[in-house]
Design an enzyme around this catalytic site. Structure first.
Site, PDB file in Angstrom:
ATOM      1  N   ASN A  62     -54.258-122.267 -10.759  1.00  4.99           N
ATOM      2  CA  ASN A  62     -55.501-122.264 -11.580  1.00  4.99           C
ATOM      3  C   ASN A  62     -55.904-120.733 -11.765  1.00  4.99           C
ATOM      4  O   ASN A  62     -55.596-119.785 -10.773  1.00  4.99           O
ATOM      5  CB  ASN A  62     -56.631-123.226 -11.021  1.00  4.99           C
ATOM      6  CG  ASN A  62     -57.169-122.714  -9.735  1.00  4.99           C
ATOM      7  OD1 ASN A  62     -56.355-122.297  -9.035  1.00  4.99           O
ATOM      8  ND2 ASN A  62     -58.340-122.792  -9.419  1.00  4.99           N
ATOM      9  N   GLU A  64     -59.033-118.760 -13.355  1.00  3.30           N
ATOM     10  CA  GLU A  64     -60.410-118.711 -13.694  1.00  3.30           C
ATOM     11  C   GLU A  64     -60.678-117.536 -14.776  1.00  3.30           C
ATOM     12  O   GLU A  64     -60.056-116.416 -14.701  1.00  3.30           O
ATOM     13  CB  GLU A  64     -61.177-118.863 -12.537  1.00  3.30           C
ATOM     14  CG  GLU A  64     -61.242-120.023 -11.762  1.00  3.30           C
ATOM     15  CD  GLU A  64     -62.283-120.300 -10.694  1.00  3.30           C
ATOM     16  OE1 GLU A  64     -62.225-121.306 -10.334  1.00  3.30           O
ATOM     17  OE2 GLU A  64     -62.766-119.154 -10.132  1.00  3.30           O
ATOM     18  N   CYS A  73     -56.318-124.519 -15.874  1.00  2.00           N
ATOM     19  CA  CYS A  73     -55.823-125.408 -14.437  1.00  2.00           C
ATOM     20  C   CYS A  73     -54.543-125.254 -14.286  1.00  2.00           C
ATOM     21  O   CYS A  73     -53.632-124.892 -15.097  1.00  2.00           O
ATOM     22  CB  CYS A  73     -56.208-127.015 -14.721  1.00  2.00           C
ATOM     23  SG  CYS A  73     -57.833-127.543 -15.297  1.00  2.00           S
ATOM     24  N   GLU A  75     -52.010-127.280 -13.358  1.00  2.00           N
ATOM     25  CA  GLU A  75     -51.146-128.051 -14.124  1.00  2.00           C
ATOM     26  C   GLU A  75     -50.933-127.687 -15.484  1.00  2.00           C
ATOM     27  O   GLU A  75     -49.646-127.553 -15.779  1.00  2.00           O
ATOM     28  CB  GLU A  75     -51.728-129.523 -14.307  1.00  2.00           C
ATOM     29  CG  GLU A  75     -51.970-130.362 -12.900  1.00  2.00           C
ATOM     30  CD  GLU A  75     -53.677-129.929 -12.506  1.00  2.00           C
ATOM     31  OE1 GLU A  75     -54.094-130.910 -11.583  1.00  2.00           O
ATOM     32  OE2 GLU A  75     -54.115-129.096 -12.704  1.00  2.00           O
ATOM     33  N   CYS A 112     -57.816-133.079 -13.926  1.00  2.00           N
ATOM     34  CA  CYS A 112     -58.813-133.447 -14.947  1.00  2.00           C
ATOM     35  C   CYS A 112     -58.438-134.301 -16.254  1.00  2.00           C
ATOM     36  O   CYS A 112     -57.042-134.204 -16.053  1.00  2.00           O
ATOM     37  CB  CYS A 112     -59.533-131.883 -15.327  1.00  2.00           C
ATOM     38  SG  CYS A 112     -58.513-130.940 -16.499  1.00  2.00           S
ATOM     39  N   CYS A 115     -55.755-131.893 -18.369  1.00  2.00           N
ATOM     40  CA  CYS A 115     -54.665-132.066 -17.867  1.00  2.00           C
ATOM     41  C   CYS A 115     -53.856-133.077 -17.838  1.00  2.00           C
ATOM     42  O   CYS A 115     -52.579-133.364 -18.150  1.00  2.00           O
ATOM     43  CB  CYS A 115     -54.530-131.519 -16.322  1.00  2.00           C
ATOM     44  SG  CYS A 115     -55.153-129.789 -16.198  1.00  2.00           S
TER      45      CYS A 115
END
Length: 162
Positions: A62, A64, A73, A75, A112, A115
């Site tokens: 991930n 940010e 993210c 993934e 999430c 993803c």
């Protein structure tokens, strides 16, 4: 009106050593991916390892950004890297894990919705199910065959693809 029921099949493992050696290796690669997480705000690191049909493993973590939601993210970092660098590559499996210093993670972390949607489209494009392993470091793991088990009502519209 009909009321329908949706159920999924998945495998539950009490510990990493219960998985087969290839899956253990993929989980350990996902752990390795945690090292490149850029998560100074949430301090919640996520790592993903994706096994391609040719044996290559692509890592993602991930990333940010102070301007939420500009981050991405783990993934999708890995999946979009595959799309950009290895178009047409077939994904066999992926492992996802997470780590934080703020609290103890006691259960596997799942993707999430965004993803899951991206994972679903990759699966549709390659016309082959993807095995997904959710791995809790030092704890249990869950393994699912196919993204449709996780997102049964994925938005997939064939008419939009020219």
């Amino acid at each position: 009106m009909n009321e329908l029921k949706f159920t999924i099949n998945y495998q539950h493992f009490q510990a990493l050593n219960e998985l087969d050696p290839a899956d253990i290796d993929l989980c350990l690669k996902a752990e390795e991916a945690l090292q490149t997480s850029y998560s100074p705000y949430s301090k919640f690191r996520v790592g993903t390892a994706i096994l391609l049909a040719d044996g290559e493993v692509i890592l993602g973590s991930n990333q940010e950004n102070v301007a939420y939601p500009s981050g991405l993210c783990a993934e999708r970092v890995a999946l979009f890297a595959i799309g950009a660098l290895r178009p047409g590559a077939v994904i066999k499996a992926m492992a996802i894990t997470a780590q934080t210093d703020n609290f103890e993670i006691k259960k596997p972390v799942t993707p999430c919705g965004a993803c899951l949607q991206v994972m679903s489209e990759f699966e549709q494009r390659q016309n082959t199910e993807i095995d997904v392993i959710f791995y809790c470091i030092g704890g249990e793991a869950l393994k699912v065959k196919g993204i449709k088990s996780l997102l049964p009502f994925a938005f997939l519209e064939d008419r939009l693809v020219g």
